[in-house]
Structure formats: structure tokens, C-alpha cells
Motif scaffolding. Sequence first.
Motif, PDB file in Angstrom:
ATOM      1  N   ALA A  29       0.647  -1.143   0.077  1.00 37.16           N
ATOM      2  CA  ALA A  29      -0.034  -0.131   0.003  1.00 37.16           C
ATOM      3  C   ALA A  29       0.882   1.268  -0.157  1.00 37.16           C
ATOM      4  O   ALA A  29       1.922   1.143   0.450  1.00 37.16           O
ATOM      5  N   ILE A  30       0.297   2.380  -0.448  1.00 43.13           N
ATOM      6  CA  ILE A  30       1.004   3.557  -0.258  1.00 43.13           C
ATOM      7  C   ILE A  30       0.250   4.512   1.080  1.00 43.13           C
ATOM      8  O   ILE A  30      -0.965   4.342   1.178  1.00 43.13           O
ATOM      9  N   HIS A  31       1.065   4.920   1.628  1.00 43.43           N
ATOM     10  CA  HIS A  31       0.862   5.860   2.987  1.00 43.43           C
ATOM     11  C   HIS A  31       1.167   7.123   2.883  1.00 43.43           C
ATOM     12  O   HIS A  31       2.559   7.593   2.609  1.00 43.43           O
ATOM     13  N   THR A  32       0.439   7.970   3.730  1.00 45.04           N
ATOM     14  CA  THR A  32       0.841   9.185   4.147  1.00 45.04           C
ATOM     15  C   THR A  32       0.247   9.567   5.459  1.00 45.04           C
ATOM     16  O   THR A  32      -0.806   8.999   5.921  1.00 45.04           O
ATOM     17  N   SER A  33       0.393  10.742   5.943  1.00 49.75           N
ATOM     18  CA  SER A  33      -0.221  11.402   7.204  1.00 49.75           C
ATOM     19  C   SER A  33      -0.128  12.842   6.925  1.00 49.75           C
ATOM     20  O   SER A  33       1.012  13.338   6.204  1.00 49.75           O
ATOM     21  N   PHE A  34      -1.147  13.547   7.479  1.00 50.24           N
ATOM     22  CA  PHE A  34      -1.226  14.928   7.558  1.00 50.24           C
ATOM     23  C   PHE A  34      -1.546  15.306   8.721  1.00 50.24           C
ATOM     24  O   PHE A  34      -2.241  14.955   9.636  1.00 50.24           O
ATOM     25  N   GLU A  35      -1.230  16.544   9.146  1.00 49.71           N
ATOM     26  CA  GLU A  35      -1.481  17.120  10.553  1.00 49.71           C
ATOM     27  C   GLU A  35      -1.959  18.445  10.122  1.00 49.71           C
ATOM     28  O   GLU A  35      -1.508  19.310   9.651  1.00 49.71           O
ATOM     29  N   LEU A  37      -3.572   3.638   0.692  1.00 49.97           N
ATOM     30  CA  LEU A  37      -4.201   3.234  -0.381  1.00 49.97           C
ATOM     31  C   LEU A  37      -3.674   1.943  -0.936  1.00 49.97           C
ATOM     32  O   LEU A  37      -2.393   1.909  -1.073  1.00 49.97           O
ATOM     33  N   SER A  38      -4.567   0.975  -1.365  1.00 54.63           N
ATOM     34  CA  SER A  38      -4.283   0.085  -1.989  1.00 54.63           C
ATOM     35  C   SER A  38      -5.735  -0.563  -2.578  1.00 54.63           C
ATOM     36  O   SER A  38      -6.757  -0.295  -2.082  1.00 54.63           O
ATOM     37  N   THR A  39      -5.458  -1.465  -3.638  1.00 51.10           N
ATOM     38  CA  THR A  39      -6.679  -1.841  -4.109  1.00 51.10           C
ATOM     39  C   THR A  39      -6.879  -3.349  -3.967  1.00 51.10           C
ATOM     40  O   THR A  39      -6.174  -3.990  -4.384  1.00 51.10           O
ATOM     41  N   GLY A  56      -2.903  -5.146  -3.930  1.00 54.28           N
ATOM     42  CA  GLY A  56      -1.707  -4.314  -4.080  1.00 54.28           C
ATOM     43  C   GLY A  56      -2.006  -2.895  -4.620  1.00 54.28           C
ATOM     44  O   GLY A  56      -3.214  -2.632  -4.622  1.00 54.28           O
ATOM     45  N   VAL A  57      -0.903  -2.107  -5.034  1.00 53.57           N
ATOM     46  CA  VAL A  57      -1.127  -0.952  -5.317  1.00 53.57           C
ATOM     47  C   VAL A  57      -1.544  -0.945  -6.993  1.00 53.57           C
ATOM     48  O   VAL A  57      -0.740  -1.583  -7.858  1.00 53.57           O
ATOM     49  N   THR A  58      -2.507  -0.074  -7.372  1.00 52.17           N
ATOM     50  CA  THR A  58      -2.823   0.316  -8.696  1.00 52.17           C
ATOM     51  C   THR A  58      -2.888   1.697  -9.161  1.00 52.17           C
ATOM     52  O   THR A  58      -2.614   2.396  -8.524  1.00 52.17           O
ATOM     53  N   LYS A  62      -4.450   7.559  -8.592  1.00 46.48           N
ATOM     54  CA  LYS A  62      -5.202   8.668  -8.919  1.00 46.48           C
ATOM     55  C   LYS A  62      -5.826   9.340  -7.766  1.00 46.48           C
ATOM     56  O   LYS A  62      -5.989  10.438  -7.795  1.00 46.48           O
ATOM     57  N   LEU A  63      -6.312   8.486  -6.860  1.00 47.73           N
ATOM     58  CA  LEU A  63      -6.949   9.102  -5.372  1.00 47.73           C
ATOM     59  C   LEU A  63      -5.838   9.746  -4.696  1.00 47.73           C
ATOM     60  O   LEU A  63      -6.123  10.854  -4.198  1.00 47.73           O
ATOM     61  N   ALA A  64      -4.540   9.431  -4.665  1.00 48.99           N
ATOM     62  CA  ALA A  64      -3.526   9.918  -4.048  1.00 48.99           C
ATOM     63  C   ALA A  64      -3.318  11.660  -4.532  1.00 48.99           C
ATOM     64  O   ALA A  64      -3.122  12.412  -3.885  1.00 48.99           O
ATOM     65  N   HIS A  65      -3.244  11.406  -5.858  1.00 46.79           N
ATOM     66  CA  HIS A  65      -3.229  12.943  -6.629  1.00 46.79           C
ATOM     67  C   HIS A  65      -4.195  13.671  -6.157  1.00 46.79           C
ATOM     68  O   HIS A  65      -4.102  14.888  -6.177  1.00 46.79           O
TER      69      HIS A  65
END
Length: 95
Positions: free
Chosen positions: A25-31, A69-71, A76-78, A83-86
Motif C-alpha cells: 500500500a501507499i501511505h501518508t499522514s497529514f497534521e 491506499l491499496s486496491t 496491492g497498489v494500482t 489517482k486518489l492520492a493525486h
Amino acid sequence: MKKLDQQTVEERLNKLEGWEYKNDAIHTSFEFENFKEAFATMTRIAFEAELQQHHPDWTNVYNTLNISLSTHDADGVTEKDFKLAHTIEALLGNQ
């Protein structure tokens, strides 16, 4: 949708500051300033995710939003994940 290989995922991540790849998956966090701003952002993302019919795994604790995010159908990642990350980055004014 076809799962992307690790090299492709890592190359695509170069265009997304603050995102990382682990556990398929691809990951991020926001504060944010406070809970209200974090939750409002989640709501904005939720509407976009629904339009794309692709929903994040996420958690919110006070002013921090963690997104993965993963499908699941592809295991896995698609392209859908990128698209959703952007979209998320654009909503936050990061692109």
C-alpha cells in the motif's frame, strides 16, 4: 485493475511528496490545526473517493489523518491508488 510492480510504485511515488510504499500500500499522514480541520478534510476526501469508487483505509486521531491506499481486488497498489492520492494532494493544495 492490474497491480503495479514495486519499481513502478516507487517511481510514481517520486511525484508524491510525503508518501511511502510498504505492505502493498501507499501511505501518508497529514497534521492539521485541530480535529475540526482534520475531519473537514476527511469529508472532502470522502466525496472524491466516492466519485472514484475507491475508498481509503484511514484513521484520525485529534488533528492527525493517516491514509493508506491499496486496491484490495488486485492485492496491492494500482493506478486507482495513485489517482486518489493525486486527488487528495490537489484537495490539500499540494499540487
